[in-house]
Design an enzyme around this catalytic site. Sequence first.
Site, PDB file in Angstrom:
ATOM      1  N   LYS A  22      57.854  31.730  40.145  1.00 26.72           N
ATOM      2  CA  LYS A  22      58.352  32.942  39.472  1.00 26.72           C
ATOM      3  C   LYS A  22      57.668  34.170  40.078  1.00 26.72           C
ATOM      4  O   LYS A  22      58.306  35.138  40.447  1.00 26.72           O
ATOM      5  CB  LYS A  22      58.040  32.861  37.992  1.00 26.72           C
ATOM      6  N   ASN A  23      56.328  34.103  40.205  1.00 24.69           N
ATOM      7  CA  ASN A  23      55.572  35.294  40.600  1.00 24.69           C
ATOM      8  C   ASN A  23      55.659  35.598  42.090  1.00 24.69           C
ATOM      9  O   ASN A  23      55.144  36.611  42.547  1.00 24.69           O
ATOM     10  CB  ASN A  23      54.115  35.177  40.142  1.00 24.69           C
ATOM     11  N   CYS A 117      52.434  43.413  25.958  1.00 27.37           N
ATOM     12  CA  CYS A 117      52.966  42.096  25.614  1.00 27.37           C
ATOM     13  C   CYS A 117      51.867  41.360  24.852  1.00 27.37           C
ATOM     14  O   CYS A 117      50.797  41.898  24.607  1.00 27.37           O
ATOM     15  CB  CYS A 117      53.397  41.344  26.863  1.00 27.37           C
ATOM     16  N   ARG A 122      48.472  45.935  29.100  1.00 27.40           N
ATOM     17  CA  ARG A 122      49.045  45.826  30.454  1.00 27.40           C
ATOM     18  C   ARG A 122      49.586  47.164  30.963  1.00 27.40           C
ATOM     19  O   ARG A 122      50.774  47.341  31.205  1.00 27.40           O
ATOM     20  CB  ARG A 122      50.097  44.732  30.474  1.00 27.40           C
ATOM     21  N   ASP A 305      46.140  32.440  34.634  1.00 24.37           N
ATOM     22  CA  ASP A 305      47.387  31.776  34.211  1.00 24.37           C
ATOM     23  C   ASP A 305      47.192  30.285  33.966  1.00 24.37           C
ATOM     24  O   ASP A 305      48.134  29.622  33.534  1.00 24.37           O
ATOM     25  CB  ASP A 305      48.480  31.970  35.270  1.00 24.37           C
ATOM     26  N   ARG A 397      60.654  31.212  30.661  1.00 25.70           N
ATOM     27  CA  ARG A 397      60.474  32.316  31.613  1.00 25.70           C
ATOM     28  C   ARG A 397      59.791  31.814  32.883  1.00 25.70           C
ATOM     29  O   ARG A 397      59.983  32.387  33.950  1.00 25.70           O
ATOM     30  CB  ARG A 397      59.583  33.400  30.999  1.00 25.70           C
TER      31      ARG A 397
HETATM   32  C1  EPZ Z   1      50.539  39.312  37.526  1.00 31.24           C
HETATM   33  O1  EPZ Z   1      50.675  40.210  36.444  1.00 31.24           O
HETATM   34  C2  EPZ Z   1      51.307  38.071  37.122  1.00 31.24           C
HETATM   35  N1  EPZ Z   1      52.719  38.416  36.947  1.00 31.24           N
HETATM   36  C3  EPZ Z   1      50.712  37.505  35.833  1.00 31.24           C
HETATM   37  O2  EPZ Z   1      51.406  36.312  35.535  1.00 31.24           O
HETATM   38  C4  EPZ Z   1      49.247  37.166  36.080  1.00 31.24           C
HETATM   39  O3  EPZ Z   1      48.664  36.692  34.883  1.00 31.24           O
HETATM   40  C5  EPZ Z   1      48.500  38.427  36.561  1.00 31.24           C
HETATM   41  O4  EPZ Z   1      49.163  38.969  37.722  1.00 31.24           O
HETATM   42  C6  EPZ Z   1      47.056  38.151  36.918  1.00 31.24           C
HETATM   43  O5  EPZ Z   1      47.003  37.163  37.892  1.00 31.24           O
HETATM   44  C7  EPZ Z   1      53.487  38.555  38.058  1.00 31.24           C
HETATM   45  O6  EPZ Z   1      53.032  38.409  39.177  1.00 31.24           O
HETATM   46  C8  EPZ Z   1      54.935  38.887  37.813  1.00 31.24           C
HETATM   47  P1  EPZ Z   1      47.591  42.552  37.056  1.00 31.24           P
HETATM   48  P2  EPZ Z   1      50.232  41.752  36.641  1.00 31.24           P
HETATM   49  O7  EPZ Z   1      48.168  43.873  37.379  1.00 31.24           O
HETATM   50  O8  EPZ Z   1      50.414  42.161  38.031  1.00 31.24           O
HETATM   51  C9  EPZ Z   1      45.031  45.547  34.463  1.00 31.24           C
HETATM   52  C10 EPZ Z   1      52.382  34.734  34.161  1.00 31.24           C
HETATM   53  O9  EPZ Z   1      51.929  34.079  33.228  1.00 31.24           O
HETATM   54  N2  EPZ Z   1      45.873  46.603  35.046  1.00 31.24           N
HETATM   55  O10 EPZ Z   1      46.997  41.730  38.150  1.00 31.24           O
HETATM   56  O11 EPZ Z   1      50.899  42.544  35.556  1.00 31.24           O
HETATM   57  C11 EPZ Z   1      45.819  44.607  33.557  1.00 31.24           C
HETATM   58  O12 EPZ Z   1      45.908  45.149  32.250  1.00 31.24           O
HETATM   59  C12 EPZ Z   1      52.080  36.212  34.271  1.00 31.24           C
HETATM   60  O13 EPZ Z   1      53.098  34.281  35.095  1.00 31.24           O
HETATM   61  C13 EPZ Z   1      45.617  47.924  34.714  1.00 31.24           C
HETATM   62  O14 EPZ Z   1      44.705  48.230  33.949  1.00 31.24           O
HETATM   63  O15 EPZ Z   1      48.685  41.668  36.325  1.00 31.24           O
HETATM   64  C14 EPZ Z   1      44.997  43.342  33.608  1.00 31.24           C
HETATM   65  O16 EPZ Z   1      43.943  43.441  32.681  1.00 31.24           O
HETATM   66  C15 EPZ Z   1      51.291  36.709  33.090  1.00 31.24           C
HETATM   67  N3  EPZ Z   1      46.407  48.913  35.242  1.00 31.24           N
HETATM   68  C16 EPZ Z   1      44.439  43.330  35.036  1.00 31.24           C
HETATM   69  O17 EPZ Z   1      44.560  44.691  35.510  1.00 31.24           O
HETATM   70  C17 EPZ Z   1      47.424  48.631  36.111  1.00 31.24           C
HETATM   71  O18 EPZ Z   1      48.094  49.572  36.582  1.00 31.24           O
HETATM   72  C18 EPZ Z   1      45.182  42.440  36.006  1.00 31.24           C
HETATM   73  O19 EPZ Z   1      46.551  42.745  35.856  1.00 31.24           O
HETATM   74  C19 EPZ Z   1      47.669  47.282  36.443  1.00 31.24           C
HETATM   75  C20 EPZ Z   1      46.877  46.285  35.899  1.00 31.24           C
END
Ligand code: EPZ
Length: 418
Positions: A22-23, A117, A122, A305, A397
Site C-alpha cells: 500500500k505504502n 486520525c 498527523r 507499523d 485499507r
Molecule cells: C507513513 O505515514 C505511512 N503511510 C504510515 O503507515 C507509517 O506509519 C508512517 O509513514 C511512519 O512510518 C504511508 O506511507 C501512506 P510520517 P506518514 O510523516 O508519512 C510527524 C500504515 O499503517 N509529522 O513519517 O503520514 C507525524 O505526526 C500507515 O500503513 C509531522 O509532525 O508518517 C509522525 O509523528 C500508518 N509533520 C511522524 O512525523 C509533518 O509534516 C512520522 O510521520 C509530517 C509528519
Amino acid sequence: MDKIILRGGNRLEGEVRISGAKNAALPLLAASLLAENPMYFTNVPHLRDVTTTIELLGQLGARVIIGERMSVEVDATDITSLRAPYELVKTMRASILVLGPLLARYGEAEVSLPGGCAIGTRPVNLHLKGLEAMGAEIEVEEGYIKARAPRLKGTRFFFDQASVTGTENLMMAATMAEGVTVLENAAREPEVSDLAECLNRMGASISGIGTDELVIEGVDRLDGVEHAILPDRIEAGTYIAAAAVTRGDVTLQGARPGHVEAVIDKLREMGAEITLGGDWIRARMDRRPIAANLRTQPYPGFPTDMQAQLMVLDVLAAGGATVTETVFENRFMHVQELQRMGAEIELSGNTAFVRGVGGLTGAPVMATDLRASASLVLAGLVAEGESAVERIYHIDRGYERIEEKLALLGADVRRVPA
Ligand code: EPZ
C-alpha cells in the site's frame, strides 16, 4: 459494517503470497501526475486506499484503466482539475501526496487538509514548510491548502522530524524544480527509495537514494514508465507474526527479506526460527514466545507499523516487556481491546508495560486503525473461543483478502457482512 469472526487454536501452516505494498503504491500513483504520458503499474494490491487514490486521480482528470490481475494504467497527460476534495482526502490522508506533483507540473494545487486520525494529529506542516522553501505560496483557507508556484526552485531543506510522505512529496516536487534540491534527514523507508528509483527511470535526476540526504536536480519533463509495486514489508511482518503466535510453520512467497530485517531480528529474539531466501521467508515457532522489548524507530529501525502486531507476542510471552512508541503519539488503541481478551498491559505515556499471560480468551473487539486491527486478528488466532473483530474496514485499507489468506493457512476465520 463487516466483521471478522475467528476461533483460536489452529496452527498456521503452508504458503502465503505477499501482495504489493500500500505504502509504495500510493506515492507511485501520485507520481503519475508528473508524467507526460501513461504510467503502467503491475502487482498493484487490491486495497481500499488504492481504490481511493485511483478515484482521486480520476477526479483530477487522469484516465485510469484497471487491467487483469490489478495492473493499473494511469494517463495524466491532460488534467482537468487541480483540486483534491475533502470528501476523498478525509478518507485517506495520503491524498496529500498529489500536492507536490500538481505544484511541480501545473504550478498550482488545492488539496483539502487531511484530518487527524486515530493514531495521532498527523500534521502536514513539514510538507508545507518544504514547499514554501521551494518558493511556493501557500495559504490554508476553509480547510483547504491552496498552493501556487509558477516555478519551484531548488533549495536545501532539513526535516526536523523524519517524515515518509513528507520526503516523498518534496522529492516529487523537486524533480521538476529549477536547480538542485537537497533533502536532509530524509526518510529511508524502502517505499521512498522505490519511488526515487521509479522517478529516475521516468527521467528525474535523484542521488543519495537509500540515505538520509537526497539530492534532486530539476529536469523539464518526466515520461511514463512501467513499474512493479514493491512487496508489502508490513504485510510480510504481520504474517511472520501470525506464524509465530500460532506456533506454526509458514512460508511467505514474493517477500523482500532485506526490508524486514528489524522485524526478523526481533522475532528471532522472541524464539522464532526464521530462514530466508531471495524472495521468500519461512517462519516457524514451536514454543511460548520469549518477552522482548520493542522500541519503534524510523527505517531501518523497528517499524511503528509492526508495533501492535508484535505486542501480541509479548502479551503471551513468558516474562515482561516494554513497548515504546516513538513515532506517533497515540498508537496504543489496540491495548484496551487486548485487555478485554485478558492481556495485562499498563500504559504510561508512550510506553506500554506488558506482563505475559498464559493465554487469551476470545471476545468481541473493535478495530480502530489499520495496524491495531491486525493485532486484534492475531490475538483472535490464538484466543480460546470466538473473537469478533468489528469495523474491519480499517483492515481492508492495508491487507488484501486477509481472511482468505489466513483461512488458506488453516485459521478458523470468516468475514461476516454486518
Ligand atoms: C507513513 O505515514 C505511512 N503511510 C504510515 O503507515 C507509517 O506509519 C508512517 O509513514 C511512519 O512510518 C504511508 O506511507 C501512506 P510520517 P506518514 O510523516 O508519512 C510527524 C500504515 O499503517 N509529522 O513519517 O503520514 C507525524 O505526526 C500507515 O500503513 C509531522 O509532525 O508518517 C509522525 O509523528 C500508518 N509533520 C511522524 O512525523 C509533518 O509534516 C512520522 O510521520 C509530517 C509528519
